[in-house]
Design a protein around this motif. Structure first.
Motif, PDB file in Angstrom:
ATOM      1  N   LEU A 118     -33.386  23.541 106.033  1.00 21.21           N
ATOM      2  CA  LEU A 118     -33.102  22.339 106.043  1.00 21.21           C
ATOM      3  C   LEU A 118     -32.290  22.178 104.572  1.00 21.21           C
ATOM      4  N   VAL A 119     -32.531  22.777 103.521  1.00 22.46           N
ATOM      5  CA  VAL A 119     -32.149  22.726 102.321  1.00 22.46           C
ATOM      6  C   VAL A 119     -30.567  23.138 102.427  1.00 22.46           C
ATOM      7  N   LEU A 120     -30.614  24.476 103.061  1.00 26.48           N
ATOM      8  CA  LEU A 120     -29.283  25.408 103.282  1.00 26.48           C
ATOM      9  C   LEU A 120     -28.359  24.422 104.254  1.00 26.48           C
ATOM     10  N   GLY A 121     -29.075  23.851 105.112  1.00 23.03           N
ATOM     11  CA  GLY A 121     -28.158  22.948 106.064  1.00 23.03           C
ATOM     12  C   GLY A 121     -27.502  21.909 105.173  1.00 23.03           C
ATOM     13  N   ILE A 122     -28.209  21.243 104.264  1.00 27.14           N
ATOM     14  CA  ILE A 122     -27.819  20.199 103.556  1.00 27.14           C
ATOM     15  C   ILE A 122     -26.767  20.565 102.377  1.00 27.14           C
ATOM     16  N   TRP A 136     -24.898  19.317 108.758  1.00 26.52           N
ATOM     17  CA  TRP A 136     -25.834  18.408 109.306  1.00 26.52           C
ATOM     18  C   TRP A 136     -26.446  18.665 110.782  1.00 26.52           C
ATOM     19  N   TYR A 137     -25.780  19.211 111.586  1.00 26.54           N
ATOM     20  CA  TYR A 137     -26.454  19.814 112.589  1.00 26.54           C
ATOM     21  C   TYR A 137     -27.656  20.740 112.294  1.00 26.54           C
ATOM     22  N   ALA A 138     -27.399  21.398 111.450  1.00 24.40           N
ATOM     23  CA  ALA A 138     -28.341  22.781 111.003  1.00 24.40           C
ATOM     24  C   ALA A 138     -29.226  21.878 110.428  1.00 24.40           C
ATOM     25  N   ALA A 139     -29.184  21.116 109.519  1.00 33.17           N
ATOM     26  CA  ALA A 139     -30.461  20.309 108.859  1.00 33.17           C
ATOM     27  C   ALA A 139     -31.227  19.493 109.884  1.00 33.17           C
ATOM     28  N   ALA A 140     -30.405  18.883 110.921  1.00 34.19           N
ATOM     29  CA  ALA A 140     -31.237  18.439 112.089  1.00 34.19           C
ATOM     30  C   ALA A 140     -32.244  19.498 112.693  1.00 34.19           C
ATOM     31  N   ALA A 141     -31.440  20.319 113.136  1.00 35.71           N
ATOM     32  CA  ALA A 141     -31.898  21.754 114.072  1.00 35.71           C
ATOM     33  C   ALA A 141     -33.349  21.998 113.164  1.00 35.71           C
ATOM     34  N   ASN A 142     -33.277  22.193 111.929  1.00 36.00           N
ATOM     35  CA  ASN A 142     -34.592  22.763 111.339  1.00 36.00           C
ATOM     36  C   ASN A 142     -35.450  21.572 111.216  1.00 36.00           C
ATOM     37  N   VAL A 143     -35.289  20.314 111.173  1.00 36.57           N
ATOM     38  CA  VAL A 143     -36.238  19.281 111.539  1.00 36.57           C
ATOM     39  C   VAL A 143     -36.892  19.313 112.852  1.00 36.57           C
ATOM     40  N   VAL A 144     -36.045  19.497 113.689  1.00 35.69           N
ATOM     41  CA  VAL A 144     -36.492  19.695 115.122  1.00 35.69           C
ATOM     42  C   VAL A 144     -37.526  20.741 115.170  1.00 35.69           C
ATOM     43  N   ALA A 145     -37.047  21.728 114.635  1.00 36.48           N
ATOM     44  CA  ALA A 145     -37.963  23.072 114.776  1.00 36.48           C
ATOM     45  C   ALA A 145     -39.352  22.781 114.070  1.00 36.48           C
TER      46      ALA A 145
END
Length: 81
Positions: free
Chosen positions: A42-46, A58-67
């Motif tokens: 999440l931190v890396l995505g942001i 932002w998609y990567a951050a959202a993917a981490n929240v979903v994961a």
């Protein structure tokens, strides 16, 4: 008139590397340790989004929240059955 929008930051290699690592951490969070790897991803995505890799960061951050959420739901369902 003054330009009301701030100029977009150019995407750097560091931004793309952070975004790719965030997606990798999302997969690892889904499989191994959701809280640790999910928060790192999440931190890396942001960071990737702030450095200029806007949509994918932002998609990567959202993917981490979903994961994180999906992994915790799966683990709790396995524990209760």
């Amino acid at each position: 008139m003054a330009d009301t929008h701030a100029p977009a930051r150019p995407r750097t290699n560091a931004a793309r590397i952070c975004t790719i690592l965030a997606f990798v951490f999302a997969v690892v969070a889904l499989l191994i340790a959701p809280v640790i790897f999910g928060v790192i991803g999440l931190v890396l995505g942001i960071v990737g989004a702030v450095l200029g890799d806007k949509p994918l960061g932002w998609y990567a951050a959202a993917a981490n929240v979903v994961a994180i959420i999906l992994s915790l739901v799966i683990v709790s369902a396995m524990m209760n059955s």
